[in-house]
Design a protein around this motif. Sequence first.
Motif, PDB file in Angstrom:
ATOM      1  N   HIS A  79       0.890  -1.214  -0.119  1.00 31.76           N
ATOM      2  CA  HIS A  79       0.014  -0.079  -0.106  1.00 31.76           C
ATOM      3  C   HIS A  79       1.045   1.313   0.092  1.00 31.76           C
ATOM      4  CE1 HIS A  79       1.075  -0.476   4.196  1.00 31.76           C
ATOM      5  NE2 HIS A  79       1.075   0.926   4.191  1.00 31.76           N
ATOM      6  N   ALA A  80       2.144   1.311   0.282  1.00 29.69           N
ATOM      7  CA  ALA A  80       2.910   2.420   0.765  1.00 29.69           C
ATOM      8  C   ALA A  80       4.077   2.760  -0.480  1.00 29.69           C
ATOM      9  CB  ALA A  80       3.595   2.301   1.952  1.00 29.69           C
ATOM     10  N   ILE A  81       4.360   1.586  -1.269  1.00 32.98           N
ATOM     11  CA  ILE A  81       5.468   1.721  -2.103  1.00 32.98           C
ATOM     12  C   ILE A  81       5.181   2.419  -3.530  1.00 32.98           C
ATOM     13  CG2 ILE A  81       6.771  -0.016  -1.002  1.00 32.98           C
ATOM     14  CD1 ILE A  81       5.725  -1.875  -3.339  1.00 32.98           C
ATOM     15  N   SER A  82       6.196   3.048  -4.145  1.00 32.81           N
ATOM     16  CA  SER A  82       5.783   3.694  -5.446  1.00 32.81           C
ATOM     17  C   SER A  82       6.041   2.632  -6.369  1.00 32.81           C
ATOM     18  CB  SER A  82       6.654   4.830  -5.784  1.00 32.81           C
ATOM     19  OG  SER A  82       8.099   4.072  -5.799  1.00 32.81           O
ATOM     20  N   LYS A  83       5.679   2.705  -7.793  1.00 38.46           N
ATOM     21  CA  LYS A  83       5.823   1.848  -8.831  1.00 38.46           C
ATOM     22  C   LYS A  83       7.189   1.526  -8.874  1.00 38.46           C
ATOM     23  CE  LYS A  83       4.438   0.927 -13.536  1.00 38.46           C
ATOM     24  NZ  LYS A  83       3.647   1.477 -14.863  1.00 38.46           N
ATOM     25  N   GLY A  84       7.834   2.352  -8.975  1.00 40.78           N
ATOM     26  CA  GLY A  84       9.308   2.346  -9.182  1.00 40.78           C
ATOM     27  C   GLY A  84      10.125   1.578  -7.994  1.00 40.78           C
ATOM     28  N   GLU A  85       9.437   1.681  -6.837  1.00 42.44           N
ATOM     29  CA  GLU A  85      10.163   0.946  -5.652  1.00 42.44           C
ATOM     30  C   GLU A  85       9.616  -0.705  -5.774  1.00 42.44           C
ATOM     31  OE1 GLU A  85      10.379   3.816  -2.098  1.00 42.44           O
ATOM     32  OE2 GLU A  85       8.593   3.144  -2.727  1.00 42.44           O
ATOM     33  N   TYR A  86       8.193  -0.739  -6.361  1.00 40.24           N
ATOM     34  CA  TYR A  86       7.635  -2.107  -6.762  1.00 40.24           C
ATOM     35  C   TYR A  86       8.584  -2.686  -7.516  1.00 40.24           C
ATOM     36  CZ  TYR A  86       4.190  -5.290  -8.322  1.00 40.24           C
ATOM     37  OH  TYR A  86       3.250  -6.470  -8.709  1.00 40.24           O
ATOM     38  N   GLN A  87       8.992  -2.089  -8.869  1.00 45.19           N
ATOM     39  CA  GLN A  87      10.000  -2.865  -9.867  1.00 45.19           C
ATOM     40  C   GLN A  87      11.286  -3.176  -9.184  1.00 45.19           C
ATOM     41  OE1 GLN A  87      10.273  -0.865 -13.713  1.00 45.19           O
ATOM     42  NE2 GLN A  87      12.074  -1.981 -13.957  1.00 45.19           N
ATOM     43  N   VAL A  88      12.034  -2.473  -8.421  1.00 45.73           N
ATOM     44  CA  VAL A  88      13.109  -2.687  -7.700  1.00 45.73           C
ATOM     45  C   VAL A  88      12.811  -3.870  -6.789  1.00 45.73           C
ATOM     46  CG1 VAL A  88      14.814  -1.869  -6.121  1.00 45.73           C
ATOM     47  CG2 VAL A  88      13.868  -0.239  -7.864  1.00 45.73           C
ATOM     48  N   MET A  89      11.818  -4.106  -6.090  1.00 46.49           N
ATOM     49  CA  MET A  89      11.620  -5.027  -4.978  1.00 46.49           C
ATOM     50  C   MET A  89      11.441  -6.090  -5.906  1.00 46.49           C
ATOM     51  SD  MET A  89       9.056  -3.230  -2.186  1.00 46.49           S
ATOM     52  CE  MET A  89       9.160  -4.759  -1.042  1.00 46.49           C
ATOM     53  N   ILE A  90      10.659  -6.358  -7.079  1.00 50.39           N
ATOM     54  CA  ILE A  90      10.674  -7.649  -7.715  1.00 50.39           C
ATOM     55  C   ILE A  90      12.051  -7.960  -8.477  1.00 50.39           C
ATOM     56  CG2 ILE A  90       9.639  -8.656  -9.924  1.00 50.39           C
ATOM     57  CD1 ILE A  90       7.113  -7.045  -9.464  1.00 50.39           C
ATOM     58  N   GLU A  91      12.781  -7.102  -8.801  1.00 51.55           N
ATOM     59  CA  GLU A  91      14.048  -7.384  -9.505  1.00 51.55           C
ATOM     60  C   GLU A  91      14.900  -7.833  -8.439  1.00 51.55           C
ATOM     61  OE1 GLU A  91      14.138  -4.031 -13.140  1.00 51.55           O
ATOM     62  OE2 GLU A  91      14.933  -3.505 -11.075  1.00 51.55           O
ATOM     63  N   THR A  92      14.893  -7.259  -7.399  1.00 53.39           N
ATOM     64  CA  THR A  92      15.708  -7.734  -6.181  1.00 53.39           C
ATOM     65  C   THR A  92      15.431  -9.155  -5.759  1.00 53.39           C
ATOM     66  OG1 THR A  92      16.092  -5.480  -5.482  1.00 53.39           O
ATOM     67  CG2 THR A  92      16.583  -7.159  -3.992  1.00 53.39           C
ATOM     68  N   ALA A  93      14.083  -9.402  -5.695  1.00 51.85           N
ATOM     69  CA  ALA A  93      13.628 -10.930  -5.322  1.00 51.85           C
ATOM     70  C   ALA A  93      14.011 -11.674  -6.447  1.00 51.85           C
ATOM     71  CB  ALA A  93      12.282 -10.727  -5.020  1.00 51.85           C
ATOM     72  N   LEU A  94      13.900 -11.498  -7.558  1.00 53.86           N
ATOM     73  CA  LEU A  94      14.304 -12.331  -8.656  1.00 53.86           C
ATOM     74  C   LEU A  94      15.996 -12.663  -8.325  1.00 53.86           C
ATOM     75  CD1 LEU A  94      12.184 -11.190 -11.511  1.00 53.86           C
ATOM     76  CD2 LEU A  94      11.674 -13.614 -10.340  1.00 53.86           C
ATOM     77  N   LYS A  95      16.642 -11.844  -8.298  1.00 56.45           N
ATOM     78  CA  LYS A  95      18.121 -11.898  -8.090  1.00 56.45           C
ATOM     79  C   LYS A  95      18.601 -12.731  -7.028  1.00 56.45           C
ATOM     80  CE  LYS A  95      22.547  -9.407  -8.709  1.00 56.45           C
ATOM     81  NZ  LYS A  95      23.108  -8.193  -8.737  1.00 56.45           N
ATOM     82  N   ALA A  96      17.885 -12.146  -6.063  1.00 52.40           N
ATOM     83  CA  ALA A  96      18.349 -12.893  -4.759  1.00 52.40           C
ATOM     84  C   ALA A  96      17.739 -14.277  -4.530  1.00 52.40           C
ATOM     85  CB  ALA A  96      17.688 -12.070  -3.597  1.00 52.40           C
ATOM     86  N   ALA A  97      16.417 -14.532  -4.915  1.00 47.89           N
ATOM     87  CA  ALA A  97      16.059 -15.983  -4.949  1.00 47.89           C
ATOM     88  C   ALA A  97      16.882 -16.874  -6.089  1.00 47.89           C
ATOM     89  CB  ALA A  97      14.594 -15.949  -5.397  1.00 47.89           C
ATOM     90  N   ASP A  98      17.576 -16.176  -7.048  1.00 45.60           N
ATOM     91  CA  ASP A  98      18.262 -17.033  -7.869  1.00 45.60           C
ATOM     92  C   ASP A  98      17.775 -18.437  -8.497  1.00 45.60           C
ATOM     93  OD1 ASP A  98      20.706 -17.394  -9.328  1.00 45.60           O
ATOM     94  OD2 ASP A  98      21.664 -18.279  -7.791  1.00 45.60           O
ATOM     95  N   GLY A  99      16.382 -18.089  -8.785  1.00 45.47           N
ATOM     96  CA  GLY A  99      15.707 -19.451  -9.415  1.00 45.47           C
ATOM     97  C   GLY A  99      15.790 -20.716  -8.612  1.00 45.47           C
TER      98      GLY A  99
END
Length: 312
Positions: free
Chosen positions: A55-75
């Motif tokens: 509810h509190a994050i911007s669209k830009g932060e949303y994108q960064v969070m997803i990109e970070t999650a995909l990289k950190a989870a590493d498949g």
Amino acid sequence: MSIVRKAPTGILGFPTAPYKEDGSLDVPALTANIQFLVKEGLSSIFIACGSGEFHAISKGEYQVMIETALKAADGKVPVYSGVGGNISSALELVQLSEDLGVEGYLILPPYLITGEQEGLYHYYKTILEHSELNAILYQRDNAILNLPTLQRLVDEFPQIVGIKDGHGDMELNLEITQTLGDRLEYLNGMPFAEITMPAYLNIGFRSYSSAMSNYIPHISRLYFDALQKGNQELVRDIYVNVLLPLNKIRKSKKGYAVSLIKAGMEIMGLGVANTVRPPIVPLSEDDYRDLESVIKATLERYPIESKESIRS
């Protein structure tokens, strides 16, 4: 497009949205949060959902969070994003999530409005028609689907792989699980899901979202294993000595469902500060001290079998 139509099971990881002192998103702390959850054996990562202050994050932060999650989870585990709010934003976030490469998404409630079943049907239908990614519906707040509406959606959209319940209507849950059977995966998404999991497990819910796993995941594992094996003595012991004291703090103020996670992570030295964005408030000093006491007692009763330890 070849997609495995299967929802994550077991203990589901819901990272936070860590902030720096200036209030901006702390990407290194988010990376560490996600890597910690994966290392601790959680089955999946649900990024930018309730615990991640959707509810509190911007669209830009949303994108960064997803990109970070995909990289950190590493498949190593599937990554699901949160989408929802007003329908226009929800469609943008679904498209962005698909473009970035998530495996699926959790549909959060629409903004503010409580719609009729026909309106909810079209809200979900509009989102589902927008993507072939796996989708999990969420029973919560102003978005509670009855059985006929859910059946209608499930019949039309094979990409619906699960339903998460954060509402707590057990009669409705039984109607759904008994009617739809193994067509869906059933996820317990109640606030502090461990509290209700003994009841949910018995009606077909094999998965739950664990906020507690962000700071004491060994307790989540121990508890879930005891539930699955029918070790009622251990279940009761953890329930009375850990879950109830934590839940008492969580229920003392609105928004503590998120604040408690961050405070617990800070207490455990996991690089996330006791900071949240309005309208949520951080834990008060008294509640923070109470949480420290509960965590300390928990670690004394159930030590972590590693070098991790509570800060002195």
